[in-house]
Design a protein around this motif. Structure first.
Motif, PDB file in Angstrom:
ATOM      1  N   ARG A   1      -5.504   4.732   7.664  1.00 46.42           N
ATOM      2  CA  ARG A   1      -4.381   5.643   8.498  1.00 46.42           C
ATOM      3  C   ARG A   1      -2.934   4.693   8.868  1.00 46.42           C
ATOM      4  O   ARG A   1      -2.046   5.196   9.231  1.00 46.42           O
ATOM      5  CB  ARG A   1      -4.879   6.091   9.915  1.00 46.42           C
ATOM      6  N   TRP A   2      -3.238   3.338   8.527  1.00 47.78           N
ATOM      7  CA  TRP A   2      -1.843   2.365   8.809  1.00 47.78           C
ATOM      8  C   TRP A   2      -1.461   2.018   7.716  1.00 47.78           C
ATOM      9  O   TRP A   2      -0.433   1.050   7.787  1.00 47.78           O
ATOM     10  CB  TRP A   2      -2.689   1.097   9.554  1.00 47.78           C
ATOM     11  N   ILE A   3      -1.802   2.342   6.487  1.00 43.42           N
ATOM     12  CA  ILE A   3      -1.110   1.848   5.175  1.00 43.42           C
ATOM     13  C   ILE A   3       0.093   2.743   4.927  1.00 43.42           C
ATOM     14  O   ILE A   3       0.209   3.750   4.681  1.00 43.42           O
ATOM     15  CB  ILE A   3      -2.091   2.070   3.826  1.00 43.42           C
ATOM     16  N   VAL A   4       1.075   1.905   4.699  1.00 40.54           N
ATOM     17  CA  VAL A   4       2.353   2.651   4.035  1.00 40.54           C
ATOM     18  C   VAL A   4       2.215   2.784   2.812  1.00 40.54           C
ATOM     19  O   VAL A   4       1.729   2.339   1.854  1.00 40.54           O
ATOM     20  CB  VAL A   4       3.506   1.523   4.472  1.00 40.54           C
ATOM     21  N   PRO A   5       2.896   3.851   2.126  1.00 41.33           N
ATOM     22  CA  PRO A   5       2.623   4.400   0.831  1.00 41.33           C
ATOM     23  C   PRO A   5       3.530   3.318  -0.107  1.00 41.33           C
ATOM     24  O   PRO A   5       4.386   3.075   0.347  1.00 41.33           O
ATOM     25  CB  PRO A   5       3.368   5.972   0.749  1.00 41.33           C
ATOM     26  N   TYR A   6       2.823   3.135  -1.175  1.00 45.63           N
ATOM     27  CA  TYR A   6       3.207   2.252  -2.314  1.00 45.63           C
ATOM     28  C   TYR A   6       2.632   2.823  -3.620  1.00 45.63           C
ATOM     29  O   TYR A   6       1.791   3.591  -4.057  1.00 45.63           O
ATOM     30  CB  TYR A   6       2.502   0.924  -1.913  1.00 45.63           C
ATOM     31  N   ASN A   7       3.294   2.151  -4.741  1.00 50.95           N
ATOM     32  CA  ASN A   7       3.006   2.109  -5.915  1.00 50.95           C
ATOM     33  C   ASN A   7       2.491   1.011  -6.474  1.00 50.95           C
ATOM     34  O   ASN A   7       2.948  -0.150  -6.165  1.00 50.95           O
ATOM     35  CB  ASN A   7       4.343   2.353  -6.907  1.00 50.95           C
ATOM     36  N   PRO A   8       1.142   0.809  -6.918  1.00 53.43           N
ATOM     37  CA  PRO A   8       0.266  -0.177  -7.307  1.00 53.43           C
ATOM     38  C   PRO A   8       0.938  -1.091  -8.274  1.00 53.43           C
ATOM     39  O   PRO A   8       0.950  -2.221  -8.286  1.00 53.43           O
ATOM     40  CB  PRO A   8      -1.083   0.485  -8.028  1.00 53.43           C
ATOM     41  N   TRP A   9       1.537  -0.376  -9.266  1.00 50.56           N
ATOM     42  CA  TRP A   9       2.254  -1.271 -10.451  1.00 50.56           C
ATOM     43  C   TRP A   9       3.303  -2.026  -9.667  1.00 50.56           C
ATOM     44  O   TRP A   9       3.523  -3.412 -10.118  1.00 50.56           O
ATOM     45  CB  TRP A   9       2.743  -0.398 -11.599  1.00 50.56           C
ATOM     46  N   LEU A  10       4.106  -1.482  -9.079  1.00 50.68           N
ATOM     47  CA  LEU A  10       5.323  -2.381  -8.184  1.00 50.68           C
ATOM     48  C   LEU A  10       4.831  -3.317  -7.441  1.00 50.68           C
ATOM     49  O   LEU A  10       5.424  -4.615  -7.496  1.00 50.68           O
ATOM     50  CB  LEU A  10       6.245  -1.229  -7.582  1.00 50.68           C
ATOM     51  N   LEU A  11       3.918  -2.990  -6.656  1.00 45.65           N
ATOM     52  CA  LEU A  11       3.258  -3.942  -5.725  1.00 45.65           C
ATOM     53  C   LEU A  11       2.925  -5.274  -6.338  1.00 45.65           C
ATOM     54  O   LEU A  11       2.973  -6.337  -6.236  1.00 45.65           O
ATOM     55  CB  LEU A  11       2.187  -3.374  -5.123  1.00 45.65           C
ATOM     56  N   LYS A  12       2.107  -4.987  -7.539  1.00 42.91           N
ATOM     57  CA  LYS A  12       1.417  -6.160  -8.526  1.00 42.91           C
ATOM     58  C   LYS A  12       2.558  -6.959  -9.054  1.00 42.91           C
ATOM     59  O   LYS A  12       2.600  -7.809  -9.019  1.00 42.91           O
ATOM     60  CB  LYS A  12       0.337  -5.754  -9.366  1.00 42.91           C
ATOM     61  N   LYS A  13       3.619  -6.116  -9.567  1.00 42.71           N
ATOM     62  CA  LYS A  13       4.654  -6.735 -10.160  1.00 42.71           C
ATOM     63  C   LYS A  13       5.756  -7.519  -9.147  1.00 42.71           C
ATOM     64  O   LYS A  13       5.894  -9.032  -9.571  1.00 42.71           O
ATOM     65  CB  LYS A  13       5.762  -5.622 -10.870  1.00 42.71           C
ATOM     66  N   PHE A  14       6.005  -7.236  -8.038  1.00 41.44           N
ATOM     67  CA  PHE A  14       6.984  -8.002  -7.143  1.00 41.44           C
ATOM     68  C   PHE A  14       6.268  -8.751  -5.985  1.00 41.44           C
ATOM     69  O   PHE A  14       7.141  -9.422  -5.437  1.00 41.44           O
ATOM     70  CB  PHE A  14       8.054  -6.951  -6.851  1.00 41.44           C
ATOM     71  N   ASN A  15       4.938  -8.298  -5.693  1.00 39.09           N
ATOM     72  CA  ASN A  15       4.206  -8.782  -4.585  1.00 39.09           C
ATOM     73  C   ASN A  15       5.280  -8.961  -3.304  1.00 39.09           C
ATOM     74  O   ASN A  15       5.241  -9.757  -2.667  1.00 39.09           O
ATOM     75  CB  ASN A  15       3.865 -10.253  -4.927  1.00 39.09           C
ATOM     76  N   ALA A  16       5.550  -7.610  -2.834  1.00 35.22           N
ATOM     77  CA  ALA A  16       6.290  -7.359  -1.768  1.00 35.22           C
ATOM     78  C   ALA A  16       6.216  -6.191  -1.129  1.00 35.22           C
ATOM     79  O   ALA A  16       5.535  -5.347  -1.690  1.00 35.22           O
ATOM     80  CB  ALA A  16       7.912  -7.638  -2.206  1.00 35.22           C
ATOM     81  N   HIS A  17       6.939  -5.973   0.162  1.00 36.08           N
ATOM     82  CA  HIS A  17       6.781  -4.694   0.664  1.00 36.08           C
ATOM     83  C   HIS A  17       7.736  -3.679  -0.053  1.00 36.08           C
ATOM     84  O   HIS A  17       8.884  -3.858  -0.042  1.00 36.08           O
ATOM     85  CB  HIS A  17       7.072  -4.713   2.049  1.00 36.08           C
ATOM     86  N   ILE A  18       7.065  -2.717  -0.740  1.00 35.24           N
ATOM     87  CA  ILE A  18       7.846  -1.729  -1.534  1.00 35.24           C
ATOM     88  C   ILE A  18       7.478  -0.412  -1.071  1.00 35.24           C
ATOM     89  O   ILE A  18       6.184   0.123  -1.425  1.00 35.24           O
ATOM     90  CB  ILE A  18       7.951  -2.063  -2.958  1.00 35.24           C
ATOM     91  N   ASN A  19       7.983   0.414   0.026  1.00 32.63           N
ATOM     92  CA  ASN A  19       7.730   1.740   0.312  1.00 32.63           C
ATOM     93  C   ASN A  19       8.147   2.818  -0.741  1.00 32.63           C
ATOM     94  O   ASN A  19       9.486   2.755  -0.888  1.00 32.63           O
ATOM     95  CB  ASN A  19       8.510   1.961   1.801  1.00 32.63           C
ATOM     96  N   VAL A  20       6.994   3.287  -1.327  1.00 30.98           N
ATOM     97  CA  VAL A  20       7.440   4.331  -2.278  1.00 30.98           C
ATOM     98  C   VAL A  20       7.139   5.795  -1.483  1.00 30.98           C
ATOM     99  O   VAL A  20       6.023   5.876  -1.096  1.00 30.98           O
ATOM    100  CB  VAL A  20       6.643   4.203  -3.581  1.00 30.98           C
ATOM    101  N   GLU A  21       8.099   6.664  -1.664  1.00 36.82           N
ATOM    102  CA  GLU A  21       7.849   8.067  -1.210  1.00 36.82           C
ATOM    103  C   GLU A  21       8.247   9.085  -2.172  1.00 36.82           C
ATOM    104  O   GLU A  21       8.964   8.651  -3.167  1.00 36.82           O
ATOM    105  CB  GLU A  21       8.693   8.340   0.006  1.00 36.82           C
TER     106      GLU A  21
END
Length: 181
Positions: free
Chosen positions: A86-106
């Motif tokens: 319930r507390w997880i912000v939507p993300y793209n797994p590939w982008l997260l692994k690539k940049f290791n940063a907070h990237i909110n994807v909607e």
């Protein structure tokens, strides 16, 4: 739903993908926002609507943003807080692994997205100019006012850097007064 292939709002399985799990728990957890000093709190409620509701499947919403799948799982300890999906912000797994940063994807599947992109690309800065002078003095430099007040947007700048034509000239069409017999 096809959105689940590209956007996730769930904690990944640490046994399957430990690196992604660590990035999500470090960068993609909203909160804690129940404190009074939290910037997302308005009138005792989170303005980002966290915690979200558990959902077994992703659903399309009327405003164009889907309601993401957030299955009920056992809470995980992150620092001194216990969190779940319930507390997880939507993300793209590939982008997260690539940049290791907070990237909110909607996912935005609405006509409103066209308006948003247009406004975002063509937005410009706010500017104001004030000059104080003696009453009756006429000291107006039109050229410097133009140079100081001119704004070149990102699309215009890239157009000029690539030396594209800013205007198009076509052949001139002139109607000739010719009379047939």
């Amino acid at each position: 739903m096809t959105f689940d292939k590209f956007v996730s709002a769930e904690l990944p399985d640490p046994c399957t993908d430990l690196r992604l799990f660590q990035i999500v728990t470090k960068c993609m957890v909203h909160g804690p926002c129940e404190t009074i000093n939290s910037p997302c709190m308005r009138d005792g409620q989170c303005c980002k609507s966290f915690p979200k509701q558990f959902k077994d499947d992703t659903e399309e919403n009327v405003n164009g943003y889907p309601i993401y799948r957030r299955r009920a799982t056992e809470p995980v300890q992150v620092g001194k807080y216990s969190i779940d999906n319930r507390w997880i912000v939507p993300y793209n797994p590939w982008l997260l692994k690539k940049f290791n940063a907070h990237i909110n994807v909607e996912v935005c599947a609405s006509v409103k997205s066209v308006k948003y992109f247009y406004k975002y690309v063509y937005k410009k800065h706010e500017a104001a100019s004030v000059k104080i002078q003696k009453e009756g003095a006429l000291d107006h430099d039109e050229i410097s006012s133009f140079v100081e007040g001119r704004y070149v947007s990102a699309p215009e700048a890239i157009w000029r850097l690539n030396e594209y034509n800013l205007s198009h000239k076509s052949h001139t069409v002139v109607r000739l007064a010719v009379h047939l017999p």
